[in-house]
Write an enzyme that holds these catalytic residues in place. Structure first.
Site, PDB file in Angstrom:
ATOM      1  N   GLU A   1      -9.412  -8.398 -13.036  1.00  0.00           N
ATOM      2  CA  GLU A   1      -8.170  -8.843 -13.127  1.00  0.00           C
ATOM      3  C   GLU A   1      -7.267  -7.855 -13.860  1.00  0.00           C
ATOM      4  O   GLU A   1      -6.130  -7.376 -13.510  1.00  0.00           O
ATOM      5  CB  GLU A   1      -7.847 -10.177 -13.213  1.00  0.00           C
ATOM      6  CG  GLU A   1      -8.271 -10.998 -12.234  1.00  0.00           C
ATOM      7  CD  GLU A   1      -7.820 -10.890 -10.708  1.00  0.00           C
ATOM      8  OE1 GLU A   1      -6.685 -10.402 -10.501  1.00  0.00           O
ATOM      9  OE2 GLU A   1      -8.554 -11.081  -9.932  1.00  0.00           O
TER      10      GLU A   1
ATOM     11  N   TRP B   1      13.697  -5.381   9.527  1.00  0.00           N
ATOM     12  CA  TRP B   1      13.839  -6.583   8.633  1.00  0.00           C
ATOM     13  C   TRP B   1      14.855  -7.363   9.233  1.00  0.00           C
ATOM     14  O   TRP B   1      15.965  -6.930   9.487  1.00  0.00           O
ATOM     15  CB  TRP B   1      13.866  -6.318   7.131  1.00  0.00           C
ATOM     16  CG  TRP B   1      12.830  -5.403   6.470  1.00  0.00           C
ATOM     17  CD1 TRP B   1      12.849  -4.265   6.061  1.00  0.00           C
ATOM     18  CD2 TRP B   1      11.471  -5.654   6.457  1.00  0.00           C
ATOM     19  NE1 TRP B   1      11.788  -3.728   5.498  1.00  0.00           N
ATOM     20  CE2 TRP B   1      10.619  -4.720   5.644  1.00  0.00           C
ATOM     21  CE3 TRP B   1      10.649  -7.003   6.595  1.00  0.00           C
ATOM     22  CZ2 TRP B   1       9.276  -4.723   5.297  1.00  0.00           C
ATOM     23  CZ3 TRP B   1       9.284  -6.938   5.932  1.00  0.00           C
ATOM     24  CH2 TRP B   1       8.761  -5.834   5.594  1.00  0.00           C
TER      25      TRP B   1
ATOM     26  N   ASN C   1      -1.221 -17.151  -9.121  1.00  0.00           N
ATOM     27  CA  ASN C   1      -1.477 -15.795  -8.427  1.00  0.00           C
ATOM     28  C   ASN C   1      -1.486 -16.298  -6.843  1.00  0.00           C
ATOM     29  O   ASN C   1      -0.937 -15.664  -6.116  1.00  0.00           O
ATOM     30  CB  ASN C   1      -2.428 -15.267  -8.676  1.00  0.00           C
ATOM     31  CG  ASN C   1      -2.869 -14.012  -8.063  1.00  0.00           C
ATOM     32  OD1 ASN C   1      -3.769 -14.171  -7.232  1.00  0.00           O
ATOM     33  ND2 ASN C   1      -2.036 -12.892  -7.896  1.00  0.00           N
TER      34      ASN C   1
ATOM     35  N   TRP D   1      10.724  -7.253   1.550  1.00  0.00           N
ATOM     36  CA  TRP D   1       9.775  -7.601   0.661  1.00  0.00           C
ATOM     37  C   TRP D   1      10.654  -7.613  -0.805  1.00  0.00           C
ATOM     38  O   TRP D   1      10.466  -8.202  -1.766  1.00  0.00           O
ATOM     39  CB  TRP D   1       8.546  -6.820   0.469  1.00  0.00           C
ATOM     40  CG  TRP D   1       8.545  -5.521   0.376  1.00  0.00           C
ATOM     41  CD1 TRP D   1       8.643  -4.470   1.460  1.00  0.00           C
ATOM     42  CD2 TRP D   1       8.794  -4.482  -0.815  1.00  0.00           C
ATOM     43  NE1 TRP D   1       8.663  -3.230   0.937  1.00  0.00           N
ATOM     44  CE2 TRP D   1       8.797  -3.051  -0.392  1.00  0.00           C
ATOM     45  CE3 TRP D   1       8.812  -4.804  -2.080  1.00  0.00           C
ATOM     46  CZ2 TRP D   1       9.067  -2.076  -1.260  1.00  0.00           C
ATOM     47  CZ3 TRP D   1       9.048  -3.778  -3.067  1.00  0.00           C
ATOM     48  CH2 TRP D   1       9.205  -2.565  -2.452  1.00  0.00           C
TER      49      TRP D   1
ATOM     50  N   TRP E   1       4.170  -6.894  -4.344  1.00  0.00           N
ATOM     51  CA  TRP E   1       4.813  -7.110  -3.230  1.00  0.00           C
ATOM     52  C   TRP E   1       4.638  -6.291  -2.279  1.00  0.00           C
ATOM     53  O   TRP E   1       4.647  -6.647  -0.927  1.00  0.00           O
ATOM     54  CB  TRP E   1       6.306  -7.015  -3.769  1.00  0.00           C
ATOM     55  CG  TRP E   1       6.935  -8.636  -4.251  1.00  0.00           C
ATOM     56  CD1 TRP E   1       7.072  -8.935  -5.681  1.00  0.00           C
ATOM     57  CD2 TRP E   1       7.147  -9.635  -3.305  1.00  0.00           C
ATOM     58  NE1 TRP E   1       7.264 -10.070  -5.503  1.00  0.00           N
ATOM     59  CE2 TRP E   1       7.516 -10.545  -4.266  1.00  0.00           C
ATOM     60  CE3 TRP E   1       7.286  -9.942  -1.902  1.00  0.00           C
ATOM     61  CZ2 TRP E   1       7.932 -11.986  -3.831  1.00  0.00           C
ATOM     62  CZ3 TRP E   1       7.511 -10.982  -1.536  1.00  0.00           C
ATOM     63  CH2 TRP E   1       8.202 -12.026  -2.552  1.00  0.00           C
TER      64      TRP E   1
ATOM     65  N   TRP F   1      -6.699  -4.883 -12.204  1.00  0.00           N
ATOM     66  CA  TRP F   1      -5.744  -4.837 -11.267  1.00  0.00           C
ATOM     67  C   TRP F   1      -4.461  -4.334 -11.894  1.00  0.00           C
ATOM     68  O   TRP F   1      -3.587  -3.729 -11.543  1.00  0.00           O
ATOM     69  CB  TRP F   1      -5.445  -6.205 -10.507  1.00  0.00           C
ATOM     70  CG  TRP F   1      -6.188  -6.254  -9.225  1.00  0.00           C
ATOM     71  CD1 TRP F   1      -7.484  -6.762  -9.075  1.00  0.00           C
ATOM     72  CD2 TRP F   1      -6.111  -5.686  -8.029  1.00  0.00           C
ATOM     73  NE1 TRP F   1      -7.804  -6.955  -7.753  1.00  0.00           N
ATOM     74  CE2 TRP F   1      -6.947  -6.109  -7.217  1.00  0.00           C
ATOM     75  CE3 TRP F   1      -4.671  -4.892  -7.427  1.00  0.00           C
ATOM     76  CZ2 TRP F   1      -6.933  -5.798  -5.476  1.00  0.00           C
ATOM     77  CZ3 TRP F   1      -5.213  -4.473  -6.068  1.00  0.00           C
ATOM     78  CH2 TRP F   1      -5.908  -5.048  -5.088  1.00  0.00           C
TER      79      TRP F   1
END
Ligand SMILES: Cc1cc2nc3c(=O)[nH]c(=O)nc-3n(C[C@H](O)[C@H](O)[C@H](O)COP(=O)(O)OP(=O)(O)OC[C@H]3O[C@@H](n4cnc5c(N)ncnc54)[C@H](O)[C@@H]3O)c2cc1C
Length: 401
Positions: free
Chosen positions: A277, A308, A343, A361, A384, A280
């Site tokens: 993590e 969108w 998360n 987004w 995102w 990440w």
């Protein structure tokens, strides 16, 4: 005998701590330290911290100021200009900082560094925010990784191990110029309306708060992480993201504390999962560094013309946690009440906004930017885009949580 002690200005930014702070260590080894924080009003509008971040920053600076015996100089304005004025006024010949990685900061710091060097100032910058510098982890062909697993396993883990953390400088001596300190309140970070009552009870920004969260999480947290992290109700994650974002603790401290909690057994699946993590976090920074447009533009250009939906009522319902989908609403209300969200819920609410409501987004990213205490340009944009299916190594467009 006459002693001339070197004066070094330490420009604090996203490294609001005394422990494991390479710039501060360097300065204190040279002699007297002048600590300075500048709230940079030259920051492009899109990147101005959101309301929740500002609240956290105020508290964090207050805590840092206490650790520095009330001698942190605080200024607000054009950071490059103010810094140059400050060093000229006090005849400072040495300036140090720890590196920041938002694209506008990189541009500002590069220009400033050149100007200072030309003016004959000793300038040093250090890495205190990442385990590996983004330009050091590249594929064999020298291009950046776009997929997490090879980035982390083949890229990061094959490099030299992250730097070992260092302690608080032993003989920290500060030089303070009261006339050059406008005070923390002059930064105007605290909100006018008191919406932060619950948040205040839940969080302790600052170096001690970060250390407390780390010691609450360890010794069992890393071992149990893989089994428990999928369940938002268990609260079994480390809750360090805001502390890491503001640099109240370094990733190196977290990395080695987690490894120590399992006596160095990096084969342990829980520990491996927890460390990944942090991987990440590195990956997000690497993406932002190599692809600085990701906060605003689709990573994958094929989504540039995606139709969108514009639906302000649905967007509002999503923001307020009134969609009628219990798990989505729970996550959004958690965010509003506590300034954070687990998360797995971030993934669910993000997926709902983008793939069920078909809302861009970037609208979700902006809401998170304003409400999250841990709002981080790299992690927020990359995550995102991952959720939306528009990003590097993203969830495919047909995967809906
Ligand atoms: C839509 C969306 C938006 C997000 N926005 C942010 C953000 O603005 N700031 C932020 O720090 N994280 C963000 N994340 C990532 C992640 O959700 C949070 O870092 C995590 O929930 C923080 O809780 P924790 O500290 O208990 O993490 P833990 O699970 O204990 O993880 C340890 C640390 O690893 C890092 N980390 C964990 N997961 C990720 C990830 N997916 N990407 C990058 N770093 C990670 C964080 O620094 C975290 O503190 C986002 C995720 C999603 C899906």
């Amino acid at each position: 005998m006459l002693f001339i002690t070197a004066l070094t200005l330490v420009w604090f930014r996203q490294d609001l701590r005394l422990r494991d702070n390479p710039a501060l260590t360097y300065a204190s080894e040279r002699g007297l330290v002048i600590p300075l924080y500048i709230s940079d009003t030259d920051c492009p509008e899109h990147f101005v911290p959101g309301s929740a971040s500002k609240w956290w920053l105020h508290q964090s600076l207050s805590s840092l100021n206490d650790s520095l015996n009330g001698q942190l100089h605080c200024l607000k304005g054009d950071a490059s200009k103010l810094l140059i004025e400050f060093i000229q006024l006090h005849d400072i010949k040495s300036v140090v900082w720890n590196r920041s990685y938002e694209p506008w900061q990189i541009k500002r710091d590069t220009q400033l560094k050149h100007a200072l060097i030309e003016a004959g100032i000793n300038v040093q910058s250090f890495n205190s925010h990442l385990l590996w510098e983004p330009w050091q982890v590249l594929k064999k062909d020298e291009t950046p990784y776009k997929v997490f697993t090879p980035y982390y396993r083949r890229g990061c883990l094959s490099k030299a191990s992250p730097r070992m953390p260092v302690e608080v400088p032993k003989n920290l001596q500060i030089e303070y110029f009261p006339e050059s300190d406008k005070g923390l309140d002059s930064l105007e970070l605290m909100p006018d309306i008191n919406w932060h009552g619950t948040i205040e009870k839940m969080w302790t920004p600052g170096e001690q708060g970060a250390a407390n969260h780390l010691s609450d999480f360890l010794p069992d947290g890393a071992k149990e992480y893989k089994n428990k992290r999928d369940f938002p109700d268990l609260g079994a994650t480390s809750k360090l993201s805001a502390h890491l974002h503001f640099g109240e603790i370094s990733p190196n401290q977290v990395w080695y504390a987690a490894i120590d909690s399992l006596n160095g057994n990096t084969e342990d699946v829980g520990l491996d999962c927890y460390l990944s993590e942090l991987g990440w976090r590195e990956f997000s920074h690497s993406l932002l560094f190599h692809f600085p447009h990701i906060p605003q533009k689709n990573f994958s250009p094929k989504f540039e013309h995606f139709p969108w939906r514009t639906d302000d009522n649905s967007l509002k319902a999503w923001q307020l946690g009134q969609t009628g989908i219990p798990i989505v609403d729970a996550g959004m209300r958690e965010l509003w009440q506590t300034g954070t969200m687990h998360n797995r819920l971030r993934m669910v609410v993000g997926s709902f906004l983008v793939k069920n409501l078909l809302i861009d987004w970037r609208k979700g990213e902006r809401w998170f930017w304003d409400c999250l205490l841990d709002a981080d340009l790299a992690a927020n944009s990359a995550s995102w885009q991952w959720i939306a299916g528009t990003g590097a190594d993203a969830a495919p467009y047909f995967r809906i949580f």
